[in-house]
Design an enzyme around this catalytic site. Sequence first.
Site, PDB file in Angstrom:
ATOM      1  CB  THR A 197     -16.605  28.105  10.083  1.00  0.00           C
ATOM      2  OG1 THR A 197     -16.578  26.786  10.406  1.00  0.00           O
ATOM      3  CG2 THR A 197     -17.530  28.545  11.444  1.00  0.00           C
ATOM      4  NE  ARG A 198     -19.594  22.877   4.028  1.00  0.00           N
ATOM      5  CZ  ARG A 198     -18.318  22.737   4.011  1.00  0.00           C
ATOM      6  NH1 ARG A 198     -17.386  23.645   3.331  1.00  0.00           N
ATOM      7  NH2 ARG A 198     -18.459  21.226   4.195  1.00  0.00           N
ATOM      8  CG  HIS A 202     -11.630  21.084  15.740  1.00  0.00           C
ATOM      9  ND1 HIS A 202     -12.847  19.772  17.026  1.00  0.00           N
ATOM     10  CD2 HIS A 202     -12.383  20.882  14.691  1.00  0.00           C
ATOM     11  CE1 HIS A 202     -13.690  19.069  16.221  1.00  0.00           C
ATOM     12  NE2 HIS A 202     -13.732  19.651  14.581  1.00  0.00           N
ATOM     13  CG  HIS A 205     -11.328  25.512  13.108  1.00  0.00           C
ATOM     14  ND1 HIS A 205     -11.979  24.743  13.719  1.00  0.00           N
ATOM     15  CD2 HIS A 205     -10.919  25.961  12.171  1.00  0.00           C
ATOM     16  CE1 HIS A 205     -11.537  23.950  13.015  1.00  0.00           C
ATOM     17  NE2 HIS A 205     -11.541  24.593  11.980  1.00  0.00           N
ATOM     18  NE  ARG A 291      -4.474  23.456   0.870  1.00  0.00           N
ATOM     19  CZ  ARG A 291      -4.828  22.689   0.382  1.00  0.00           C
ATOM     20  NH1 ARG A 291      -6.765  22.815   0.497  1.00  0.00           N
ATOM     21  NH2 ARG A 291      -4.129  22.202  -1.080  1.00  0.00           N
TER      22      ARG A 291
END
Length: 572
Positions: A197-198, A202, A205, A291
């Site tokens: 992740t970058r 929340h 996730h 996605r």
Amino acid sequence: MSELIGPHGGKLCDLYVDANRRKEINEASRDWPSWTLTERQLCDLELLANGAFSPLTGFVKQADYESICAKMRLADGTLWPMPIPLDVTQDVADTLSAGSMLALRDMEGLLLAVLHVEELYTPDRHAEAEAVFGTKNTEHPGVDYLFNKTNPVYLGGRIEAVNPPAHHDYRSLRSTPKKLRAEFAERGWTKVVAFQTRNPMHRAHFELTYRAAEEQQAKLLVHPVVGQTKPGDIGHYVRVRCYRKIMGHYPEGTAQLSLLPLAMRLGGPREALWHAIIRKNFGCTHLIVGRDHAGPGSDSSGKPFYDPYGAQQLLREHEKELGVSMVPFQLMVYLEKKACYMPIDEVPEGEKTLQISGTELRRRLNTGEAIPDWFTFPDVAEELQIAYPPLHKRGLVLFFTGLSGSGKSTVANVVVSRLQEYGGRSVMLLDGDVVRTNLSSELGFSKEHRDINIRRIGYVASEVGRAGGIAVCAPIAPYDATRKHGRILAGQAGASFVLVHVATSLEECERRDRKGLYAKARAGIIKEFTGISDPYEAPTDAEVTITTEGETPEESADKVMAYLREVGILPR
Ligand code: PPS
């Protein structure tokens, strides 16, 4: 008993030399040419040296480079989708030939590694962009970097690493592949799902990572990128504070957080494959792929750079060869009635779902509105609210632009007094004339000098904004690109930026001619005078436009103040 997954290519590289060799290199390096590594190169070197890029043992040579571009493989056939050469300037390349040693240093001059230069080659960057990114559009950050920030000569060759790059932040969370593998082995974590992740994480996730690990009966590695991400992303300090909070919500012994100093290229499917290889080297068996994984989104015409499911597809095609399984994830949405998260595909028809977009989250932070618990854990929300206080508590760069004599300074002065009446934030005025006396006294009025002047103002103002203050600037600032640069700097400093165009007409400015400069400019006594013999690019991105014709300075200032209140930069 099952074993940890093997590294890519079979052997985990460790390019660090022993103490004797380090001493030798340190001494000999005084006679070698030096190269100061760019931020991206520092990231690449760190991951090469510690084996995250195994099986690479150095920067790639031409045959590998060409094969990577054409086939996503090294010349020996090993899967590897991203070219990792060392790009240097022509000047430095001119001091080198095959067989040279090049000392690789950080910005402070510390020797980090030595490159045994085996090859120098000049890439066809257009072909590289097409092959690696599938586009030559510089709106793609990877292409922009390649065309505008990459040096012209590529070097390839073996690396001997001497010192790891210095990190003073979050040291306990920075693990090499070797260290992480040892930890996994000790705990018997042989099945590990990696989450790349970058962004801050929340509830959605959290839910998807938790589910992914559960479904695979595996452990979870939250592995955020803290090297270079997409321009405009939330900085890693804030994100890591959020990740630390979210880690407390996973059941004990099921998940680990580790930071990855990767310089992302935003290469979509190719990049996803690269991410999987890197995670394999860290001992992970699965990678969660969502996605548009590692894609930069869409271009200015709204066309996505990559098929949103292209990354999942490419990874699936190579799962077997790689030994890393792709765990697809769908958009998770919140079901209000059931008070739980669910993949969007599984939501029963007619069921009401809730979602908060990034834009909506930013709006709530800007206004200080509550962030609901169902969207973000309260302890994560608190971190975001501290980092992004409401706009009326953040720094501000209020940038007036307009012709000489347009009334910028007069209105800016009234606005400064009004802002001081409000209180709460310290206010500083960077007036055109005053700056030219104090900050830019050696500069003239050529385009080059005006740009330097405005960049200085933009820099100082953004630093005032970073510290939570208000900087009111009032130079002519005739060029659009330089004004935009100021806007970017303010944004990077976490401050608001408001452009006020003082659009008093040239005729009116010349009629007033308070300083007698227009007369001198017409007479050719003053050269390069804005509006007469030098251009003024009227802004098309001004938040407020005022004309001092037929309106008092107080009325003009009122308009500015009204705008600041309207958007929440000033409390109502
Ligand atoms: S710039 O273009 O933004 O760097 O200009 P700035 O720093 O605002 O300086 C503008 C003031 O300098 C005086 N002056 C000139 N202005 C424009 N063109 C030329 N050639 C020039 N020479 C001197 C002028 O007084 C400007 O002040 P203001 O307050 O704008 O009238």
